[in-house]
Design an enzyme around this catalytic site. Sequence first.
Site, PDB file in Angstrom:
ATOM      1  N   ARG A   1      -1.058 -17.028  44.654  1.00 20.93           N
ATOM      2  CA  ARG A   1      -2.187 -16.005  45.993  1.00 20.93           C
ATOM      3  C   ARG A   1      -3.507 -17.065  45.619  1.00 20.93           C
ATOM      4  O   ARG A   1      -3.873 -17.454  46.529  1.00 20.93           O
ATOM      5  CB  ARG A   1      -2.549 -15.579  45.580  1.00 20.93           C
ATOM      6  CG  ARG A   1      -1.235 -14.450  46.359  1.00 20.93           C
ATOM      7  CD  ARG A   1      -1.284 -12.798  46.310  1.00 20.93           C
ATOM      8  NE  ARG A   1      -1.237 -12.979  44.232  1.00 20.93           N
ATOM      9  CZ  ARG A   1      -1.276 -11.188  43.878  1.00 20.93           C
ATOM     10  NH1 ARG A   1      -1.935 -10.473  45.084  1.00 20.93           N
ATOM     11  NH2 ARG A   1      -0.570 -10.943  42.466  1.00 20.93           N
TER      12      ARG A   1
ATOM     13  N   GLY B   1      -1.781  -0.662  41.453  1.00 25.38           N
ATOM     14  CA  GLY B   1      -0.301   0.592  41.439  1.00 25.38           C
ATOM     15  C   GLY B   1      -1.293   1.777  41.728  1.00 25.38           C
ATOM     16  O   GLY B   1      -2.621   1.692  41.213  1.00 25.38           O
TER      17      GLY B   1
HETATM   18  C1  UD1 Z   1      -0.781  -5.294  38.277  1.00 23.18           C
HETATM   19  C2  UD1 Z   1       0.323  -3.663  37.797  1.00 23.18           C
HETATM   20  C3  UD1 Z   1      -0.981  -2.924  38.859  1.00 23.18           C
HETATM   21  C4  UD1 Z   1      -2.375  -2.778  38.455  1.00 23.18           C
HETATM   22  C5  UD1 Z   1      -3.013  -4.074  38.825  1.00 23.18           C
HETATM   23  C6  UD1 Z   1      -3.913  -4.343  38.293  1.00 23.18           C
HETATM   24  C7  UD1 Z   1       2.488  -4.140  36.758  1.00 23.18           C
HETATM   25  C8  UD1 Z   1       3.703  -4.158  37.277  1.00 23.18           C
HETATM   26  N1  UD1 Z   1       1.393  -3.648  38.118  1.00 23.18           N
HETATM   27  O1  UD1 Z   1       0.077  -5.712  39.318  1.00 23.18           O
HETATM   28  O2  UD1 Z   1      -0.203  -1.499  38.647  1.00 23.18           O
HETATM   29  O3  UD1 Z   1      -2.937  -2.187  39.627  1.00 23.18           O
HETATM   30  O4  UD1 Z   1      -2.052  -5.674  37.266  1.00 23.18           O
HETATM   31  O5  UD1 Z   1      -4.317  -6.041  38.714  1.00 23.18           O
HETATM   32  O6  UD1 Z   1       1.827  -3.967  35.353  1.00 23.18           O
HETATM   33  N2  UD1 Z   1       2.162 -11.295  34.294  1.00 23.18           N
HETATM   34  C9  UD1 Z   1       2.309 -11.875  32.776  1.00 23.18           C
HETATM   35  N3  UD1 Z   1       3.917 -12.426  32.466  1.00 23.18           N
HETATM   36  C10 UD1 Z   1       5.012 -11.607  33.765  1.00 23.18           C
HETATM   37  C11 UD1 Z   1       3.838 -10.998  35.024  1.00 23.18           C
HETATM   38  C12 UD1 Z   1       2.266 -10.744  34.442  1.00 23.18           C
HETATM   39  O7  UD1 Z   1       2.111 -12.858  31.686  1.00 23.18           O
HETATM   40  O8  UD1 Z   1       6.163 -11.348  33.410  1.00 23.18           O
HETATM   41  C13 UD1 Z   1      -0.005 -11.641  33.839  1.00 23.18           C
HETATM   42  C14 UD1 Z   1      -0.729 -12.361  34.845  1.00 23.18           C
HETATM   43  O9  UD1 Z   1       0.036 -13.922  34.867  1.00 23.18           O
HETATM   44  C15 UD1 Z   1      -1.166 -11.816  34.896  1.00 23.18           C
HETATM   45  C16 UD1 Z   1      -1.304 -10.207  34.222  1.00 23.18           C
HETATM   46  O10 UD1 Z   1       0.159 -10.116  33.711  1.00 23.18           O
HETATM   47  O11 UD1 Z   1      -3.047 -11.589  34.153  1.00 23.18           O
HETATM   48  C17 UD1 Z   1      -0.825  -8.747  35.871  1.00 23.18           C
HETATM   49  O12 UD1 Z   1       0.238 -10.050  36.580  1.00 23.18           O
HETATM   50  P1  UD1 Z   1       0.195  -9.620  37.765  1.00 23.18           P
HETATM   51  O13 UD1 Z   1       1.545 -10.551  38.237  1.00 23.18           O
HETATM   52  O14 UD1 Z   1      -1.208  -9.732  38.636  1.00 23.18           O
HETATM   53  O15 UD1 Z   1       0.707  -8.147  38.401  1.00 23.18           O
HETATM   54  P2  UD1 Z   1      -0.564  -6.635  39.836  1.00 23.18           P
HETATM   55  O16 UD1 Z   1       0.504  -7.374  40.437  1.00 23.18           O
HETATM   56  O17 UD1 Z   1      -1.446  -7.553  39.717  1.00 23.18           O
HETATM   57 MG    MG Z   2      -3.414  -9.240  39.191  1.00 28.86          MG
END
Ligand code: UD1
Ligand code: MG
Length: 490
Positions: free
Chosen positions: A33, A169
């Site tokens: 995004r 979430g």
């Molecule tokens: C996540 C939470 C959500 C919360 C939000 C807060 C989950 C399923 N959801 O959603 O409940 O309200 O954060 O900001 O956890 N990342 C990885 N590897 C992956 C996926 C993500 O390293 O496979 C890292 C991303 O780089 C990021 C963080 O994890 O720094 C959060 O991931 P993101 O995709 O931003 O999750 P949200 O949809 O924001």
């Molecule tokens: Mg996030």
Amino acid sequence: MRRRSSARSRNSSQTKTDPPIAAVILAAGEGTRMRSRRAKVLHEVGGRALVEHVVGAAIDSGAAPVIVVVGAQAAEVERRLREFEDRRRSGAEPSLLVFVRQTERRGTADAVSRARGALRRFDGDVLILSGDVPALPAAALRALIRRHRHTEAALSVLTAEPADASGYGRIVRGADRRIRAIVEHGDATAELRRIREINSGTYCARWTDLRAALSKIRPDNAQGEYYLTDAVRVLLAKGEHVEGMLHGEPAELLGINSREQLASMHRLMNQRHLERLMQQGVTLLDPATTWVHTGVRVGQDTILHPQVTLEGRTRIGRDCVVRSGCRLTDVVVGHRVELLEHTVASEARVGDDSKVGPFAHLRPGTTIGPTCKIGNFVETKKAVFGRGSKASHLSYLGDAVIGRNVNVGAGTITCNYDGEKKHQTTLADGVFIGSDTQLVAPVKVGRRAYVAAGSTVTKDVPPKALAVARSRQTNVEGWVERREQKRGRD
Ligand code: UD1
Ligand code: MG
């Protein structure tokens, strides 16, 4: 509900000390995004990459090791964080950083699982942090750890009630206010979406319990991802306690997913840092137009005028005045220094009681000693000035070693570059350089020597000598009258 895990009771029965605390920072995502060619966690607010702020908070909260899960632009993220840590720690301290790779982005639970190897023998509590939540202070993490231990929870989550909960979430609580589940926005019914309390993505968990829960999580949701938030259900089903801690400052828990959020976070970080500076006794004439990076320190009773930008690791001493339009990047300024309007400086030092500007340009490697004066339209680069020296107007001084009480006249230029190499100019103590002088380097002017105005100095000048290096003036007496007589005759 089971009161204590075996790990916890072993720990608390054996010793009175707290169990160890580690941190796992999720930073593997691309951040689609952001519409950027750079990985999201490398974008900057307050002069630091998002993930640098998170690593800083993790270290300050006492966590060791700090495990960073990297994926998108992993090598660059690692490099930046190593540099960041090196700047913060003394040589003797061991590195706390451990990097683990997540090659495929399979969700937050999968990302945490990548830390299993690094935490193989770890038997304590783990902070789980998002690399895109930069404003979270270490104090909030310490409070979360305390609450987690006090309530003997298996997992504790930091929650908030922001004005707009969409995208986050939702925290689902039962009639007894205990957490029942965390439901992702995309998986939530209209009714659940009305819940205002959200998951910040910041947790503290007993590692052995979380690790066991991770292996039970399945990707059966709207995204087809392994959700870390599903650990809540798994742990509750095992009879464990899950604690939610509402954080009073929702802005500190904001995650960055877009450029708009990046801009407002930059503003928020700036405001927070300016407030800290004011509490420490710094005067800001116009906080709305003052931009100060997170790593900058400013001394007591220093006054920052409007539109000042202080970047990087700039340090300013006490009782200084920084006037409008100055931009300092990695500059160390002593006490009682006055920087007049539009001084631009980087990787430079300015000694106590000196005065610089307006419109001065101090480039990397400049060291101005105490009680010096660098005036308007003076550019310096790799130039060292001893105590009390002056270059008051219109000069270029590069690759120069200038002693004490040297006076550099207006329009002096060090000709330091021969088209291939740079050469040094040395002006010893007490030297006087007349206006409009060119010093063709390499060249040395000895102690208390004078150089006549308008000279092009190509040879060393001995101490206490006068160098005159310009063509002699001839005055043609009566020239005007003779010309007028000549015109009259024509
Ligand atoms: C996540 C939470 C959500 C919360 C939000 C807060 C989950 C399923 N959801 O959603 O409940 O309200 O954060 O900001 O956890 N990342 C990885 N590897 C992956 C996926 C993500 O390293 O496979 C890292 C991303 O780089 C990021 C963080 O994890 O720094 C959060 O991931 P993101 O995709 O931003 O999750 P949200 O949809 O924001
Ligand atoms: Mg996030």
